[in-house]
Design a protein around this motif. Sequence first.
Motif, mmCIF file in Angstrom:
data_model
loop_
_atom_site.group_PDB
_atom_site.id
_atom_site.type_symbol
_atom_site.label_atom_id
_atom_site.label_comp_id
_atom_site.label_asym_id
_atom_site.label_seq_id
_atom_site.Cartn_x
_atom_site.Cartn_y
_atom_site.Cartn_z
ATOM 1 N N ASP A 192 0.847 -1.194 0.000
ATOM 2 C CA ASP A 192 0.000 0.000 0.000
ATOM 3 C C ASP A 192 0.887 1.250 0.000
ATOM 4 N N THR A 193 0.854 1.996 -1.108
ATOM 5 C CA THR A 193 1.760 3.131 -1.286
ATOM 6 C C THR A 193 1.575 4.208 -0.223
ATOM 7 N N ALA B 192 13.501 -0.698 -11.354
ATOM 8 C CA ALA B 192 12.702 0.348 -10.684
ATOM 9 C C ALA B 192 11.554 0.804 -11.588
ATOM 10 N N LYS B 193 11.838 0.968 -12.881
ATOM 11 C CA LYS B 193 10.790 1.382 -13.829
ATOM 12 C C LYS B 193 9.714 0.313 -13.961
ATOM 13 N N TYR C 171 2.837 -0.962 -10.443
ATOM 14 C CA TYR C 171 2.029 -0.301 -9.402
ATOM 15 C C TYR C 171 1.305 0.949 -9.916
ATOM 16 N N GLY C 172 1.585 1.333 -11.167
ATOM 17 C CA GLY C 172 0.923 2.495 -11.745
ATOM 18 C C GLY C 172 1.232 3.793 -11.005
ATOM 19 N N PHE D 14 12.400 6.817 -3.679
ATOM 20 C CA PHE D 14 13.309 5.969 -2.904
ATOM 21 C C PHE D 14 12.524 5.083 -1.933
ATOM 22 N N ALA D 15 11.420 5.615 -1.423
ATOM 23 C CA ALA D 15 10.589 4.870 -0.464
ATOM 24 C C ALA D 15 9.848 3.708 -1.107
ATOM 25 N N ASP D 16 9.872 3.631 -2.451
ATOM 26 C CA ASP D 16 9.119 2.593 -3.167
ATOM 27 C C ASP D 16 9.989 1.422 -3.632
ATOM 28 N N LEU D 17 11.288 1.510 -3.438
ATOM 29 C CA LEU D 17 12.206 0.567 -4.075
ATOM 30 C C LEU D 17 12.109 -0.860 -3.545
ATOM 31 N N LYS D 18 11.544 -1.029 -2.360
ATOM 32 C CA LYS D 18 11.478 -2.385 -1.798
ATOM 33 C C LYS D 18 10.073 -3.003 -1.903
#
Length: 602
Positions: A206-207, A285-286, A292-293, A299-303
């Motif tokens: 959950d973003t 990463a892309k 996830y759209g 940086f907080a999304d990389l994992k």
Amino acid sequence: MKSLPKREQVKVEETWNLKTLFENDSAYQQALQEAEADSTTFAKHYQGTIKDTASAIKALDAYRSLQEKMTKIGSYAELSASVDLTDDEAQMRESQYGSIAAKIGSQTSFVMSELSELPEEVLQQASEQSEDYAVTFEKIIRKKPYQLHPEVEKTLAAFSSTFQAPYTLYNTTKMADINFPNFTVNGVDYPLSYVSFEGVWESEPDTAKRRAAFLTFSGKLREYQHTTAKTYDMHVQMEKTTADLRGYKSVIDYLLMDQDVDRSMYNRQIDVIMEELAPHMRKYAKLLQKIYGLEEMTFADLKMPIDPLYEPSITVEESKTYMNDALAVMGEDYLDMVNRAFSERWIDFAQNEGKSTGAFCASPYRGGSFILISWTGSMEDVFVLAHELGHAGHFYHANQEQNLFNYEASLYFIEAPSTMNEMLMANHLLKNSEDPKFKRWVLSSIVSRTYYHNFVTHLLEAAFQRKVYERVDAGGNVNATILNELKRGVLEEFWGDTVTLNEGAELTWMRQPHYYMGLYPYTYSAGLTVSTEMAQRVLKEGDPAVKDWLNVLRAGGSKNPAELANMAGIDITTDKPLRDTITYIGDLIEQIEKLTEEIEAQ
């Protein structure tokens, strides 16, 4: 998600059993007193007697016996403190041990001083005559030019617990003083801690929750940045002073001496990965961003996991099945060791307040292994546990074949057996399904856990750490502002414009204890380079490759990293294994892309 319990509230079966070292504190204190008395007796009998080959070997025999006792005593003090930094009694015990160990170290420092003063030809002769101490004598010859006057060595040894103070202070700040507040998303409060952030929220699908957790986590870290930076500066300045006193050209050369590798191997690991792995990881990463759209990848999304629906929740008991299935290829003796780790409580699974973060395996010489992990039930925990059992397996085999001075491999090689187990786990999972979604999930687990952790997280630490030491070697100091700038610069260089660095990404340097352990961070990628090549051999050749690997484990530290790798059929004096590994990572990412296209077309 509940707040963490106190240590006394967790189940005993989720904790490790330190009684295999000492039955209780009373037995520990008695052993410590005996070691103090033994060191005084040892100094009385041997100081001034080391004059030739025979007396050198005799002194080392007695010194080894004393050090074997100290290893066990030190492990008990440090391990009991690591599970609860809020336990005053355990912290005082560890401090007391540090002071007494420093006194004993000062008392016995004459051993290395007197050995170093022997002519090189005598040391060479001793190396040839003593199979047990051949490697030790060769190391003494190598370090001979950097040995100081015996009285200076004695003084430095007396200050050893003081030299450890920055690391202790870092851990105290991190685990005892920092209390993270809850974070709120859509009116709901969620508890936050080091363990929950790194074990759960950092990879939360959950973003909104993931980014809110990152923001709150970084905000609290920022409040402690100046104290933490001052602590780190104190540490690196002490290393610089020691390097200068001993006559090394740089701190890096001083720290590489014990690893038994040259500067080119260290630099190559950092430079090649920074340049050649970065494009592959940007592509990954892309891909995450597309799946996830997300409007922007931060940086907080990389994992983020590629497919959270395939993320099983795994109990401790279920993890045992995973270990047995994945590591069966290593043979019955190895598997017996793995099962004993569970049944004899070598592993501390509990989550509790004040417990050290991350995971480690401590293996005091012939005292068993002790694995610290905070079990959250994710697949990441399974990979981490396999990793730590790899360390345990390494020391289990080395302890059977090597003496105290030879059993521990160079830091450069130490992460190879651990990451090898991660590769075996990944290979096992891949073999067990043809479902494209499951295969994609496994491949992404390999990339996002094994390789991201070792080839990205730790490697970026290494690139940052090298910049710190270059600054220190030039006569400079560091503070929070400088460390933040250096870390942000390294992250920008690696991720380019593919990833937006959230406010707080630059504070990542505050999270790792590795900076207090010499040039440790780069060795994760070095070890994984070896284990990637070795895992491919095991897949292709089976038993012959496994036998080679078990022989490498048994060799412990009796050979240097290049020789150990050579035993496994790998030449790390060239850049080929590293470039092969980077190509392998690129291939994994391409497979994930193809599987994603296949899944989306269904």
